[in-house]
Design a protein around this motif. Structure first.
Motif, PDB file in Angstrom:
ATOM      1  N   PRO A   1       0.791  -1.241   0.000  1.00 45.48           N
ATOM      2  CA  PRO A   1       0.000   0.000   0.000  1.00 45.48           C
ATOM      3  C   PRO A   1       0.820   1.285   0.000  1.00 45.48           C
ATOM      4  O   PRO A   1       0.409   2.290  -0.589  1.00 45.48           O
ATOM      5  N   VAL A   2       2.002   1.274   0.628  1.00 44.73           N
ATOM      6  CA  VAL A   2       2.787   2.502   0.731  1.00 44.73           C
ATOM      7  C   VAL A   2       3.216   3.014  -0.636  1.00 44.73           C
ATOM      8  O   VAL A   2       3.459   4.223  -0.806  1.00 44.73           O
ATOM      9  N   TYR A   3       3.283   2.142  -1.639  1.00 43.44           N
ATOM     10  CA  TYR A   3       3.692   2.587  -2.974  1.00 43.44           C
ATOM     11  C   TYR A   3       2.638   3.489  -3.620  1.00 43.44           C
ATOM     12  O   TYR A   3       2.957   4.246  -4.537  1.00 43.44           O
ATOM     13  N   GLY A   4       1.421   3.401  -3.150  1.00 40.65           N
ATOM     14  CA  GLY A   4       0.403   4.337  -3.616  1.00 40.65           C
ATOM     15  C   GLY A   4       0.674   5.748  -3.127  1.00 40.65           C
ATOM     16  O   GLY A   4       0.391   6.732  -3.820  1.00 40.65           O
ATOM     17  N   LEU A   5       1.277   5.855  -1.920  1.00 38.51           N
ATOM     18  CA  LEU A   5       1.656   7.166  -1.392  1.00 38.51           C
ATOM     19  C   LEU A   5       2.897   7.692  -2.106  1.00 38.51           C
ATOM     20  O   LEU A   5       2.996   8.883  -2.399  1.00 38.51           O
ATOM     21  N   TYR A   6       3.844   6.805  -2.409  1.00 40.40           N
ATOM     22  CA  TYR A   6       5.033   7.226  -3.150  1.00 40.40           C
ATOM     23  C   TYR A   6       4.640   7.777  -4.523  1.00 40.40           C
ATOM     24  O   TYR A   6       5.237   8.746  -5.007  1.00 40.40           O
ATOM     25  N   ALA A   7       3.632   7.147  -5.134  1.00 32.93           N
ATOM     26  CA  ALA A   7       3.185   7.589  -6.471  1.00 32.93           C
ATOM     27  C   ALA A   7       2.470   8.934  -6.414  1.00 32.93           C
ATOM     28  O   ALA A   7       2.220   9.546  -7.456  1.00 32.93           O
ATOM     29  N   ALA A   8       2.137   9.383  -5.205  1.00 33.65           N
ATOM     30  CA  ALA A   8       1.439  10.661  -5.050  1.00 33.65           C
ATOM     31  C   ALA A   8       2.389  11.791  -4.678  1.00 33.65           C
ATOM     32  O   ALA A   8       1.939  12.866  -4.274  1.00 33.65           O
ATOM     33  N   LEU A   9       3.700  11.576  -4.835  1.00 28.79           N
ATOM     34  CA  LEU A   9       4.673  12.596  -4.466  1.00 28.79           C
ATOM     35  C   LEU A   9       5.326  13.249  -5.688  1.00 28.79           C
ATOM     36  O   LEU A   9       4.814  14.209  -6.239  1.00 28.79           O
ATOM     37  N   PHE A  10       6.459  12.701  -6.128  1.00 26.98           N
ATOM     38  CA  PHE A  10       7.230  13.348  -7.191  1.00 26.98           C
ATOM     39  C   PHE A  10       6.476  13.478  -8.514  1.00 26.98           C
ATOM     40  O   PHE A  10       6.579  14.514  -9.182  1.00 26.98           O
ATOM     41  N   PRO A  11       5.704  12.470  -8.941  1.00 24.60           N
ATOM     42  CA  PRO A  11       4.947  12.668 -10.193  1.00 24.60           C
ATOM     43  C   PRO A  11       3.991  13.851 -10.131  1.00 24.60           C
ATOM     44  O   PRO A  11       3.843  14.586 -11.116  1.00 24.60           O
ATOM     45  N   VAL A  12       3.374  14.045  -8.978  1.00 20.27           N
ATOM     46  CA  VAL A  12       2.428  15.156  -8.821  1.00 20.27           C
ATOM     47  C   VAL A  12       3.166  16.498  -8.856  1.00 20.27           C
ATOM     48  O   VAL A  12       2.695  17.467  -9.472  1.00 20.27           O
ATOM     49  N   ILE A  13       4.337  16.541  -8.238  1.00 12.81           N
ATOM     50  CA  ILE A  13       5.126  17.775  -8.227  1.00 12.81           C
ATOM     51  C   ILE A  13       5.570  18.145  -9.642  1.00 12.81           C
ATOM     52  O   ILE A  13       5.456  19.298 -10.074  1.00 12.81           O
ATOM     53  N   ILE A  14       6.066  17.146 -10.383  1.00 15.13           N
ATOM     54  CA  ILE A  14       6.535  17.393 -11.755  1.00 15.13           C
ATOM     55  C   ILE A  14       5.384  17.893 -12.618  1.00 15.13           C
ATOM     56  O   ILE A  14       5.521  18.869 -13.371  1.00 15.13           O
ATOM     57  N   TYR A  15       4.223  17.242 -12.511  1.00 17.48           N
ATOM     58  CA  TYR A  15       3.082  17.666 -13.330  1.00 17.48           C
ATOM     59  C   TYR A  15       2.633  19.078 -12.959  1.00 17.48           C
ATOM     60  O   TYR A  15       2.217  19.852 -13.829  1.00 17.48           O
ATOM     61  N   ALA A  16       2.719  19.428 -11.684  1.00 19.00           N
ATOM     62  CA  ALA A  16       2.283  20.758 -11.252  1.00 19.00           C
ATOM     63  C   ALA A  16       3.056  21.857 -11.976  1.00 19.00           C
ATOM     64  O   ALA A  16       2.520  22.942 -12.243  1.00 19.00           O
ATOM     65  N   PHE A  17       4.312  21.588 -12.311  1.00 24.23           N
ATOM     66  CA  PHE A  17       5.133  22.594 -13.002  1.00 24.23           C
ATOM     67  C   PHE A  17       5.019  22.510 -14.523  1.00 24.23           C
ATOM     68  O   PHE A  17       5.142  23.527 -15.210  1.00 24.23           O
ATOM     69  N   LEU A  18       4.789  21.318 -15.044  1.00 23.88           N
ATOM     70  CA  LEU A  18       4.841  21.129 -16.494  1.00 23.88           C
ATOM     71  C   LEU A  18       3.484  20.918 -17.155  1.00 23.88           C
ATOM     72  O   LEU A  18       3.353  21.069 -18.370  1.00 23.88           O
ATOM     73  N   GLY A  19       2.463  20.536 -16.391  1.00 23.64           N
ATOM     74  CA  GLY A  19       1.149  20.233 -16.964  1.00 23.64           C
ATOM     75  C   GLY A  19       0.402  21.480 -17.402  1.00 23.64           C
ATOM     76  O   GLY A  19       0.585  22.562 -16.836  1.00 23.64           O
ATOM     77  N   THR A  20      -0.452  21.321 -18.402  1.00 23.92           N
ATOM     78  CA  THR A  20      -1.202  22.472 -18.932  1.00 23.92           C
ATOM     79  C   THR A  20      -2.612  22.574 -18.366  1.00 23.92           C
ATOM     80  O   THR A  20      -3.265  23.595 -18.556  1.00 23.92           O
ATOM     81  N   SER A  21      -3.085  21.533 -17.695  1.00 20.89           N
ATOM     82  CA  SER A  21      -4.389  21.629 -17.030  1.00 20.89           C
ATOM     83  C   SER A  21      -4.167  22.100 -15.606  1.00 20.89           C
ATOM     84  O   SER A  21      -3.272  21.608 -14.911  1.00 20.89           O
ATOM     85  N   ARG A  22      -4.983  23.035 -15.164  1.00 23.09           N
ATOM     86  CA  ARG A  22      -4.791  23.612 -13.832  1.00 23.09           C
ATOM     87  C   ARG A  22      -5.594  22.894 -12.757  1.00 23.09           C
ATOM     88  O   ARG A  22      -5.464  23.216 -11.574  1.00 23.09           O
TER      89      ARG A  22
END
Length: 574
Positions: free
Chosen positions: A48-69
């Protein structure tokens, strides 16, 4: 810079009012993301902890590079199932090796998405038609629901990505049901459904997590066989290099490519839905691929498995008032705090409660209204949907998608091979020429003139059909026919095979002492007519802008419209 860093568009105008809204939305999504992420990791076959890991760096990267707000990126049920389905077909020994392959798969998914974005290949996702997506999504939702029976029943049911195997395996173990697990799961489902209907703004998922954990702790239900999450490692994920090998690449590239397409499709469809609601266009398809690609690639080095946009969390994020990706950063902060300080609280969280969260969350993905509308309006597309649905259930996730895409392409090819071919006539008292079978007595039909319209591009797949239909109409007119006018307004391309066919058709028509005219050809089509040599057998003077001009020339060859003269003498250099 704004093209590659979209947050620069809104950052200069950011203020406290927007932050308050983002803060509220981010906290709301974070409350749901933590238990949901853990639940989805279980679907993928990961701790289960890998679900929390997947909610960290990918979310940060998308926040800077993604076009949907407003979309919420992170672990999702669909991708989690695809991970389990893909890795389940490989011979992997031990949980540690399974985790390593899941992380390498995330890197491969990101690499595919990143390079598709760099080479501007976002259009490829258009080949996944809506019937395919609907059929696949509904089937995947059913498989996910039944895959959670082992947690709901508290038994050791063997996993599978095939529906019938899941049902058979469940029936074999149903006598081993742990009624405490079953009761927790059923109550969790009822609570979430009830709150969705009557208290939509209340975080029912959080309530189920807290209450079920407290019940297990105070009544010591673990000693009665209730399956709990157990020890969740505290601390943030460490950085790890992947063990690259050609064998690993060869084993997982098909599922990685499938995940890349499906993940992008989910993100772009959700993002565009919010664009429609906001009446503001911010989505750049190719930049979305780059953002998702880097999110998965970089995230994979920090123990994140494949992520994309979540339907449910994105909707909650939007409804909670999120204005920018700062809301996602707030959710990340909540996950970080959980990993650093709150992991002991999840020890007694029953897996049946997580199963109830998954079951209710994915049930909404089952779409019944769209198949019903297709049955009434588009039987061929309904067949594509049902074939995709049934094959996904019976053969597997990847196989179902591939077959669905193939069926969609076959339907498209079939339609373009036999497109609409209409006979036109002049509507009395006007300059309009319309289908004689749609307007009946209002249309004047002349025995000496055949006017046809071909509603498609002309290419090798339909050139024979065009020729056979045209001569069938010519034969039906009889010996009184003097001229044929092809309305080419709908013909946007003519390939080399069709060009050769059209030259032969014109020559054969001329041999019958029948004149041939082309009217309404658009610029690119007219260029092909000149370039391919069609104009040599047709003669420039028989190219017209409108049907009425071709008819006027047929009736009086000496009357040459000025505009027609200009069009006829155009060449490719112009």
């Amino acid at each position: 810079m704004r093209r590659f860093l979209p947050f620069l568009d809104w950052l200069p105008k950011y203020n406290k009012k927007l932050f308050r809204k983002d803060l509220a939305a981010g906290m709301t999504v974070g409350i749901i993301l933590i238990p949901q992420g853990m639940a989805y990791a279980m679907i993928a076959g990961l701790p289960p902890v890998y679900g929390l890991y997947a909610a960290l760096f990918p979310v940060i990267i998308y926040a800077f590079l993604g076009t949907s707000r407003q979309i919420a990126v992170g672990p999702v049920a669909m991708d989690s199932l695809l991970v389990a389905a893909g890795l389940g077909t490989l011979v992997i020994t031990g949980l540690e090796n399974y985790i390593l392959m899941a992380l390498f798969l995330s890197f491969m998914v990101g690499a595919f998405q990143f390079f598709m974005g760099i080479f501007r290949m976002g259009f490829l996702v258009n080949f996944m038609s809506r019937p395919v997506i609907s059929g696949f999504t509904s089937a995947a939702a059913v498989i996910i629901i039944f895959s959670q029976l082992k947690h709901l029943l508290g038994t050791n049911i063997e996993n599978s990505n095939k529906f019938h195997e899941l049902v058979i395996n469940a029936l074999h173990h149903i006598k081993e049901t742990n009624f405490y697990d079953f009761a927790i799961g059923i109550v969790g489902i009822l609570v979430i459904i009830s709150f969705k209907n009557w208290f939509k703004r209340f975080p029912a998922i959080l309530l189920v997590v807290v209450l079920s954990t407290l019940v297990v702790y105070f009544f010591n239900l673990e000693s009665y066989g209730v399956h709990v999450v157990g020890e969740v490692p505290a601390g943030l994920p460490s950085f790890n290099w992947h063990k690259f090998s050609f064998k690993n690449f060869k084993d997982i590239w098909p599922i990685a490519l499938t995940l890349a397409f499906v993940g992008y499709l989910e993100a772009i469809s959700i993002g565009r839905a919010f664009e429609d609601k906001n009446k503001v266009e911010t989505i750049s398809p190719n930049q979305e691929l780059v953002a998702l690609g880097l999110s998965n690639m970089i995230g994979s080095f920090f123990q994140a498995y494949p992520v994309t946009s979540s339907f449910s969390r994105s909707a909650i994020n939007y409804e909670a008032g999120a204005k920018t990706t700062v809301a996602s950063m707030v959710s990340v902060v909540m996950v970080v705090l959980t990993l650093l300080f709150l992991t002991p609280l999840f020890y007694n969280l029953p897996k049946a409660a997580l199963a109830s969260i998954i079951m209710v969350s994915v049930f909404g993905l089952i779409d019944l209204s769209y198949p019903k509308s297709l049955w009434n309006q588009r039987k061929d597309e309904f067949a594509v949907l049902m074939i995709t649905f049934l094959f996904t259930l019976s053969m597997g996730i990847v196989e179902g998608i591939m077959l669905g895409v193939l069926m969609s392409l076959l339907v498209m090819v079939y339609r373009t091979s036999k497109p609409h071919f209409a006979i036109l006539g002049n509507i009395k008292g006007s300059d309009y020429y319309k289908n004689i079978y749609r307007f009946g007595d209002e249309v004047e039909v002349r025995p000496d003139l055949l006017i046809v319209r071909f509603d498609s591009q002309l290419y090798f797949g339909n050139s024979s059909y065009f020729k056979s239909q045209l001569f069938r109409y010519i034969e039906a007119k009889g010996p009184g026919l003097k001229a044929v006018i092809l309305n080419a307004e709908a013909i946007n391309y003519i390939d080399s095979t069709a060009s050769s066919m059209l030259i032969k058709v014109i020559e054969e028509i001329h041999q019958r002492n029948i004149q041939f005219y082309i009217a309404g050809a658009i610029g690119p089509t007219r260029d092909i007519i000149f370039e391919s040599g069609i104009v040599n057998c047709l003669d420039k003077k028989y190219l017209f802008v409108k049907i009425k001009e071709a008819v006027a020339h047929y009736e009086d060859p000496d009357k040459i419209p000025v505009l027609r003269e200009k069009i006829a003498h155009q060449n490719l250099s112009n």
